[in-house]
Design an enzyme around this catalytic site. Structure first.
Site, PDB file in Angstrom:
ATOM      1  N   HIS A  86      38.684  38.756  41.064  1.00 33.12           N
ATOM      2  CA  HIS A  86      39.656  39.168  42.079  1.00 33.12           C
ATOM      3  C   HIS A  86      38.914  39.573  43.350  1.00 33.12           C
ATOM      4  O   HIS A  86      37.836  40.165  43.304  1.00 33.12           O
ATOM      5  CB  HIS A  86      40.500  40.333  41.558  1.00 33.12           C
ATOM      6  CG  HIS A  86      41.721  40.589  42.369  1.00 33.12           C
ATOM      7  ND1 HIS A  86      41.676  41.264  43.575  1.00 33.12           N
ATOM      8  CD2 HIS A  86      43.028  40.260  42.174  1.00 33.12           C
ATOM      9  CE1 HIS A  86      42.891  41.341  44.081  1.00 33.12           C
ATOM     10  NE2 HIS A  86      43.734  40.743  43.254  1.00 33.12           N
ATOM     11  N   GLU A 157      44.457  33.155  46.029  1.00 33.46           N
ATOM     12  CA  GLU A 157      44.936  34.360  46.700  1.00 33.46           C
ATOM     13  C   GLU A 157      44.203  34.515  48.029  1.00 33.46           C
ATOM     14  O   GLU A 157      43.105  35.075  48.070  1.00 33.46           O
ATOM     15  CB  GLU A 157      44.665  35.603  45.851  1.00 33.46           C
ATOM     16  CG  GLU A 157      45.612  35.814  44.700  1.00 33.46           C
ATOM     17  CD  GLU A 157      45.561  37.265  44.236  1.00 33.46           C
ATOM     18  OE1 GLU A 157      46.613  37.902  44.221  1.00 33.46           O
ATOM     19  OE2 GLU A 157      44.478  37.751  43.915  1.00 33.46           O
TER      20      GLU A 157
END
Length: 238
Positions: A86, A157
């Site tokens: 992430h 993302e």
């Protein structure tokens, strides 16, 4: 294959009572709940329809690695999915593409489904380097599992969209899906591509209506039970 929605709780909530309440509210088929490590076993005992995910893992099984958690330990807690790479970990904790690759390989070895996160910063996007960044993150991130047939999820993302309330466009996401699939294909891999970055019920359908976009990684909106259930409901239509 049905679309998948990942609820990334990040460092939330602050108490087990709140975690219990949110888990009960969010427990629907088609959802993967990824709570903080202290709540994994607790949430696992509550959910009946949703599946359990973790927010990270380490690439070693055991040893002198203070603060780390192995894939085997996660499996023992009924975890099925694990978020890896992430942007918040890459930026705040210095995770490199090589570290991410080792984590992806460890997840696969331990029978977990990795959710590899990739995305560019606003500066990289403004300098037209998004394609270069994403190609590299996918290529290196998946490099240690070339040719496997296990399920792999890649979440695009864009860092500039996370938590801003301003998501990317579905049109650009479709371009990124093509790039990700082509890059994975050169490693003899098939991956599922999902979108993340300011996803909420109000905009989820804009992305999920496309067959190529196979789900969403949801942050802030996943902390509201009714909101995340609405996103899952939208995904189920497609």
């Amino acid at each position: 294959m049905s679309k998948i929605i990942i609820a990334n709780w990040k460092l939330n909530p602050s108490s087990s009572a709140d975690a219990k309440k949110l888990a009960k509210e969010s427990d629907v088929k088609g959802l993967v709940i990824a709570p903080p490590f202290p709540f994994l076993e607790f949430v696992a005992s509550i959910i009946k329809k949703a599946k359990l995910g973790a927010q990270d893992l380490f690439w070693e099984e055991s040893g002198a690695y203070t603060g780390e958690v192995s894939g085997t330990q996660l499996k023992g807690l009924c975890v099925e999915y694990v978020i890896i790479g992430h942007s918040e970990r890459r930026m705040n904790l210095g995770e490199t593409d090589e570290m991410v690759a080792k984590k992806v390989a460890a997840a696969v070895k331990d029978g977990l489904i990795p959710i590899l996160c990739v995305g560019e910063t606003r500066e990289q996007n403004d300098k037209n380097k998004a394609v270069e960044v994403i190609e590299q993150e996918v290529r290196i991130g998946l490099s240690r599992i070339a040719g496997i047939t296990s399920e792999i999820i890649v979440a695009y993302e864009p860092i500039w969209a996370i938590g801003t309330g301003n998501p990317d466009t579905p049109e650009n996401m479709l371009k990124m899906v093509k790039l990700i699939q082509e890059t994975a294909g050169r490693l003899n891999l098939k991956v599922r591509c999902i979108y993340g970055g300011s996803v909420k019920a109000a905009n989820a359908e804009e992305f999920l209506k496309y067959n190529e976009i196979e789900g969403a990684l949801v942050g802030g909106a996943s902390l509201r039970g009714e909101e995340i259930k609405e996103i899952v409901k939208i995904a189920a239509k497609y």
